[in-house]
Design an enzyme around this catalytic site. Structure first.
Site, short mmCIF file in Angstrom:
data_model
loop_
_atom_site.label_atom_id
_atom_site.label_comp_id
_atom_site.label_asym_id
_atom_site.label_seq_id
_atom_site.Cartn_x
_atom_site.Cartn_y
_atom_site.Cartn_z
N GLU A 14 0.82 -1.21 0.00
CA GLU A 14 0.00 0.00 0.00
C GLU A 14 0.86 1.27 0.00
O GLU A 14 0.54 2.25 -0.67
CB GLU A 14 -0.94 0.02 1.21
N ASP A 32 -4.59 -9.62 -8.49
CA ASP A 32 -4.92 -8.65 -9.54
C ASP A 32 -3.78 -7.80 -10.09
O ASP A 32 -3.43 -7.88 -11.27
CB ASP A 32 -6.07 -7.74 -9.08
N GLU A 79 -18.52 -6.66 -3.01
CA GLU A 79 -17.17 -7.20 -2.96
C GLU A 79 -17.13 -8.61 -3.56
O GLU A 79 -16.23 -8.93 -4.32
CB GLU A 79 -16.65 -7.21 -1.52
N GLU A 110 -12.67 0.11 -10.00
CA GLU A 110 -12.22 -0.78 -11.09
C GLU A 110 -13.14 -0.81 -12.32
O GLU A 110 -12.66 -0.81 -13.45
CB GLU A 110 -11.99 -2.20 -10.56
#
Length: 538
Positions: free
Chosen positions: A84, A225, A318, A339
């Protein structure tokens, strides 16, 4: 006006963060206060900085860039997520640094190869390097910014946490000239590549010390991802065939084992049997990624599947069970993720089909109607009854609003457009000899745009100019003298750095072969010096 509505949405959230939450990491939109989540470095402000410029606000960009330089300190006793911190902090500072010229900030001589925001990004990235000091080269998931990796740190980390560094770290290396960053990112990528199963898939969580897969679900969603995303974007940004061929091999296995009816399921990485017939909202980046490779038909069909889920709920839960056509228990929330909007932006750029604008409109309406609070926008806790959660993630300002705005602004400079054909590029580098910002920006996985031209400017451009000088020198010297020098030069240029093209001077009878990922055009001065006569001063 849609662009105006999106700007208002941004400022409602942004001003609220400044009034109620700064200097904490995030705004809590139901209680109108702040909290630290990923570290303690005013994360939302760093993440939202380049969005200010995308929306055209140069004065606030300048104010915040200066503020951050004076207030943010990475020498703190805080445990931070390596992944992150890289995508949000390092990525955010790098893109702000590369956009500083366009924002009218005072630039150091030699920008973009130096500058205060670049030094901050390097500072933050340096704090992450201890995580990479492992026998395999794969990094730990958490690092203490002051003390490095704790002795009790777990060696288990997700796949994306190993493979999502090449964009930021290669950018740092090529801008600063310090190769350490790119090297550790590549070492991690190669180590991960070697752990794939016999059928070519990777799992979800791996033990970085033993290289054993702990979670063996293979898919394209959470935990994996951005690894795939960075192979593709890294290949494009660095013109790197190794990364592209890695992705192509994965893509073949993904299409063979996980794709059903233009949905992508989760399968066991060794056997290929279905383990979870679930669609996760994080997977919605995939159609956009496919569009970068030109696979538009399958991208459009997958997008339609995902968009149908959006229309069912007014957001993407989700998790969504494909056989049952409904949300999955405990996973009914929508934290205002970007996304699907990101994919819509790429697919609209590629096709011009208005379906994608319709999704943008739906998203704008949904978020305004469901998530807006008196001080910001709140994550949706449950899409079935629209309960809210007391949290506004920094990616809402960094990504969701940015992609939404870019979807509705086809002439934006980030798309390579410019006002009346001017102002869409700028000069930089030593003596202003580089063309920057002319398009081809690559977005990191937190939607921070990076300019490949700047990487070229600070690394390859100087080499090209040196090679050109050597050719000129060689041509201008009497025959007797030049032998020794050109031989030395030949030894130096024999081995180009990996992933970069060879010396521009062709040997007699040799033909220039263009690399897989580039236009077969040499820079003007290179063609001139090889094919034409060069007149030097004497």
């Amino acid at each position: 006006n849609l662009k105006q509505r999106i700007k208002s949405m941004f400022y409602h959230a942004y001003n609220s963060y400044l009034d109620n939450a700064f200097p904490y990491d995030e705004l809590r939109p139901l209680t109108c206060d702040g909290q630290d989540t990923w570290g303690s470095f005013s994360l939302t402000l760093i993440d939202a900085l380049d969005t200010l410029l995308v929306l055209g606000n140069r004065t606030e960009f300048q104010r915040v860039a200066s503020l951050l330089q004076n207030t943010v300190d990475f020498d703190i006793d805080v445990n931070a997520s390596v992944f992150e911190t890289n995508i949000r902090v390092v990525g955010g500072l790098l893109s702000a640094h590369l956009l500083a010229g366009r924002a009218g900030m005072e630039l150091e001589p030699g920008w973009p190869c130096s500058g205060p925001l670049l030094r901050m990004a390097e500072d933050a990235a340096r704090k992450l390097l201890p995580a990479f000091q492992t026998p395999t080269g794969m990094p730990y998931g958490t690092v203490n910014l002051l003390h490095g990796v704790s002795a009790t740190e777990t060696p288990v980390t997700c796949t994306a946490g190993v493979g999502t560094f090449i964009l930021e770290f290669a950018t740092l290396s090529r801008l600063t000239g310090d190769e350490t960053f790119e090297n550790v990112a590549r070492r991690a990528l190669r180590a991960l590549w070697k752990t794939r199963s016999d059928i070519g898939l990777v799992g979800n969580h791996i033990d970085i010390l033993t290289k054993k897969w702990v979670a063996q679900d293979a898919g394209i969603g959470a935990g994996v991802d951005s690894y795939f995303e960075y192979l593709v974007k890294g290949a494009i940004m660095l013109q790197d065939e190794e990364l592209l061929s890695m992705f192509r091999e994965y893509d073949q296995a993904i299409q063979n084992y996980t794709r059903f009816d233009d949905w992508y399921l989760w399968v066991q990485m060794h056997k290929g049997t279905v383990s979870m017939p679930v669609f996760q909202s994080l997977e919605a980046f995939w159609p956009g990624l496919q569009s970068l490779l030109g696979n538009l038909d399958s991208a459009a069909r997958t997008f339609q599947n995902y968009y149908s889920v959006w229309r069912q709920f007014g957001g993407l839960p989700e998790f969504y069970s494909i056989p049952q056509g409904y949300t999955v228990d405990k996973r009914e929330g929508y934290p205002l993720r970007p996304e699907l909007i990101e994919s819509a932006m790429y697919l609209f750029r590629a096709t011009g089909d208005h379906t994608y604008l319709q999704l943008g409109l739906d998203a704008l309406e949904s978020i305004e109607r469901i998530a807006k609070t008196p001080c910001g926008y709140a994550s949706v806790k449950d899409l079935r009854d629209h309960q809210l959660d007391n949290r506004m993630e920094s990616f809402f300002l960094a990504e969701t609003i940015k992609y939404l705005y870019l979807l509705f602004d086809p002439n934006h400079f980030l798309h390579g457009g410019g006002t009346e054909g001017v102002g869409s590029w700028e000069e930089g580098g030593e003596g202003g000899q580089c063309v920057l910002g002319a398009g081809g920006f690559i977005f990191n996985t937190e939607a921070h745009p990076l300019d490949p031209a700047a990487l070229y400017c600070c690394s390859r451009h100087a080499q090209d100019r040196q090679e050109l000088r050597d050719i000129l020198l060689h041509l201008s010297q009497p025959a007797g003298k030049s032998g020794h020098q050109s031989k030395q030069h030949a030894e130096q240029t024999e081995r180009p750095p990996p992933g970069q093209s060879d010396s521009i001077a062709l040997k007699p009878g040799e033909r220039k072969t263009s690399p897989l990922l580039s236009c077969p055009v040499q820079p003007f001065n290179a063609r001139f010096s090889v094919l034409g006569q060069v007149f030097t001063e004497n």
